[in-house]
Structure formats: C-alpha cells, structure tokens
Design a protein around this motif. Structure first.
Motif, mmCIF file in Angstrom:
data_model
loop_
_atom_site.group_PDB
_atom_site.id
_atom_site.type_symbol
_atom_site.label_atom_id
_atom_site.label_comp_id
_atom_site.label_asym_id
_atom_site.label_seq_id
_atom_site.Cartn_x
_atom_site.Cartn_y
_atom_site.Cartn_z
ATOM 1 N N ILE A 54 0.795 -1.278 -0.008
ATOM 2 C CA ILE A 54 -0.033 -0.102 -0.003
ATOM 3 C C ILE A 54 0.781 0.985 0.070
ATOM 4 O O ILE A 54 1.604 1.408 0.893
ATOM 5 C CB ILE A 54 -0.974 0.010 1.087
ATOM 6 N N GLU A 55 0.717 1.939 -1.206
ATOM 7 C CA GLU A 55 1.581 3.212 -1.074
ATOM 8 C C GLU A 55 1.127 4.306 -0.261
ATOM 9 O O GLU A 55 -0.041 4.734 -0.469
ATOM 10 C CB GLU A 55 1.807 3.930 -2.748
ATOM 11 N N LYS A 56 1.927 4.983 0.293
ATOM 12 C CA LYS A 56 1.542 6.304 0.801
ATOM 13 C C LYS A 56 2.434 7.360 0.107
ATOM 14 O O LYS A 56 3.442 7.193 -0.190
ATOM 15 C CB LYS A 56 2.121 6.152 2.398
ATOM 16 N N SER A 63 5.938 6.254 -0.578
ATOM 17 C CA SER A 63 6.882 5.107 0.071
ATOM 18 C C SER A 63 5.925 3.902 0.119
ATOM 19 O O SER A 63 4.630 3.994 -0.019
ATOM 20 C CB SER A 63 7.083 5.445 1.583
ATOM 21 N N ILE A 64 6.537 2.890 -0.004
ATOM 22 C CA ILE A 64 6.011 1.714 -0.071
ATOM 23 C C ILE A 64 6.678 0.623 1.080
ATOM 24 O O ILE A 64 7.907 0.488 0.902
ATOM 25 C CB ILE A 64 5.635 0.968 -1.478
ATOM 26 N N LEU A 74 11.614 4.958 -0.359
ATOM 27 C CA LEU A 74 10.936 6.291 -0.438
ATOM 28 C C LEU A 74 11.369 6.896 -1.710
ATOM 29 O O LEU A 74 12.766 7.048 -2.146
ATOM 30 C CB LEU A 74 11.768 6.810 0.798
ATOM 31 N N ASN A 75 10.411 7.256 -2.200
ATOM 32 C CA ASN A 75 10.737 8.058 -3.715
ATOM 33 C C ASN A 75 10.418 9.502 -3.529
ATOM 34 O O ASN A 75 9.506 9.970 -2.876
ATOM 35 C CB ASN A 75 9.511 7.309 -4.907
ATOM 36 N N ILE A 76 11.100 10.247 -4.103
ATOM 37 C CA ILE A 76 11.059 11.727 -4.117
ATOM 38 C C ILE A 76 11.164 12.132 -5.605
ATOM 39 O O ILE A 76 12.222 12.051 -6.289
ATOM 40 C CB ILE A 76 12.012 12.479 -3.517
#
Lengths: 110, 115
Positions: A54-56, A63-64, A74-76
């Motif tokens: 579940i992606e937040k 983040s997943i 963590l993606n930015i």
C-alpha cells in the motif's frame, strides 16, 4: 540481532531528478516502518507503513513496504534543493523498540 | 497535531555541573518517551525509554546515575546530565508517541556543550 540498513549512504542529484532511497530490515516482531527527514535539527515524520503493497503519498514523496522481502523504498520526484537532508528509516519492533538505520544523506544541487 | 517541544535548544555548561533538558508533548498524552543521543553525521542512538510513573529503562552502556530520567506526567519527561564532562557534549533528542501504533514524534533537540 535486529538491524536496519539504508542505501545509498549518500546521494547527490540535480533539481528535477527523481530519487529512490532504500531501507531493508531484519527484526523480530515487526510492527511498523517509519521514514523521517532530518535537516539541521531533529527528525520530522514523513510516513508510517504497516501493510505491504500500500503506497503512502504526500506531495512529491511516496513510500511503499514489502514485508515479504523486508524492505521499503522512499521516492522523491522532481527534487528541489529543499529536499536536501538526511532521510532516516526506523523499524518498530514489539511495543517499545525502534531501530534506526544510519540514514541516506541527500544533496540536491540547483 | 503531535507536537513535541524540547527545551533548551542549546546549552553550554562547565565541567562538573548538571544540566536538565525538558521534553513535553504539547497536544497529546505520551505514556512513553524516548531519549536519544546523536553524534555528528551518525544516526540516533537510543539512551533510554521512559514510561510515565515508572523507572526508565536504560540501554546497555548508558549510565543511569549519570543520565537521570524522570517521567512524572503524561506530557513531561526530563533528562538530567549530572556532573557533565566534555565527552558528554552531544545532540540530545527526545521523542514521544501517543501509543504503540502511532509514529514517534521528535523534539527539536538540545545541543549540549560542556567546557
């Protein structure tokens, strides 16, 4: 022994780039995984993840968690100079224990 | 919501004196607070876990007589560094949470310099 490993240790990118930060863990009695951003002072909370897949998402950050493979990312996207900071991953184990990784130091160049 | 206030933000003291650092949860009740120490460019090192109304649980290697922790109410925990020495100079950070299913929220930290 419980451990949390973050990679890379440091990263330098240019504004507009997308970055992916990694956090892998080995803990007994996993409860949750948390991401924090630390600039000059104390860490500020970004995400708490408890369920796999579940992606937040919050703005340009997402983040997943993968509880089977024991890692989180963590993606930015569209990075800005204000994203320069140390990003900390922590895993909650049991009721009272939090194990922190050593962090990823991100520098975004204008 | 979930604001943690830590005071002072920095302090300079002479060797041999004691310093008290306060940590308050402003808008929630924290049954558990945590005290960390951070060295430059390193991650957070847990010093002790503080539960309201009971004795703190110290991590291995942390001297409980040197780092006195009191958690007298659901919104306040204090860390007293007794007989401070230059090697105690560091960045001390407290954190608090509402319950075990909530995230930790951190105070802004206290930079202690012992001369």
């Amino acid at each position: 022994e419980d451990k949390v490993v973050q990679s890379p240790l440091s990263l330098v990118v240019h504004e507009g780039d997308t970055v992916t930060l990694n956090c892998s863990y080995e803990v007994t009695n996993f409860r949750s995984l948390l991401w924090y951003k630390q600039e000059k002072k104390a860490p500020t909370f970004l995400f708490m993840l408890t369920s796999s897949g579940i992606e937040k998402k919050s703005g340009r950050l997402s983040s997943i968690l993968d509880k089977k493979e024991l890692f989180s990312i963590l993606n930015i996207t569209a990075t800005q100079t204000g994203d320069s900071a140390v990003y900390l991953c922590a895993v909650s184990s049991g009721t009272y224990k939090y194990i922190f990784g050593t962090g990823t130091r991100l520098k975004v160049l204008a | 919501g979930a604001v943690v206030s830590q005071h002072p933000s920095w302090v300079i003291c002479k060797s041999g004196t004691s310093v008290k650092i306060e940590c308050r949860s402003l808008d929630f009740q924290a049954t558990t607070m945590f005290w960390y120490r951070q060295f430059p460019k390193q991650s957070l090192m847990l010093m002790a876990t503080s539960n309201e109304g009971s004795k703190a649980t110290y991590e291995q290697g942390v001297e409980k007589d040197k780092f006195l922790i009191n958690h007298a109410s659901l919104t306040l925990s204090t860390l007293t560094v007794t007989s401070a020495h230059p090697e105690d100079s560091s960045f001390y950070i407290c954190s608090a949470r509402l319950d075990p299913w909530s995230p930790l929220h951190f105070g802004n930290g206290t930079r202690l310099t012992v001369t």
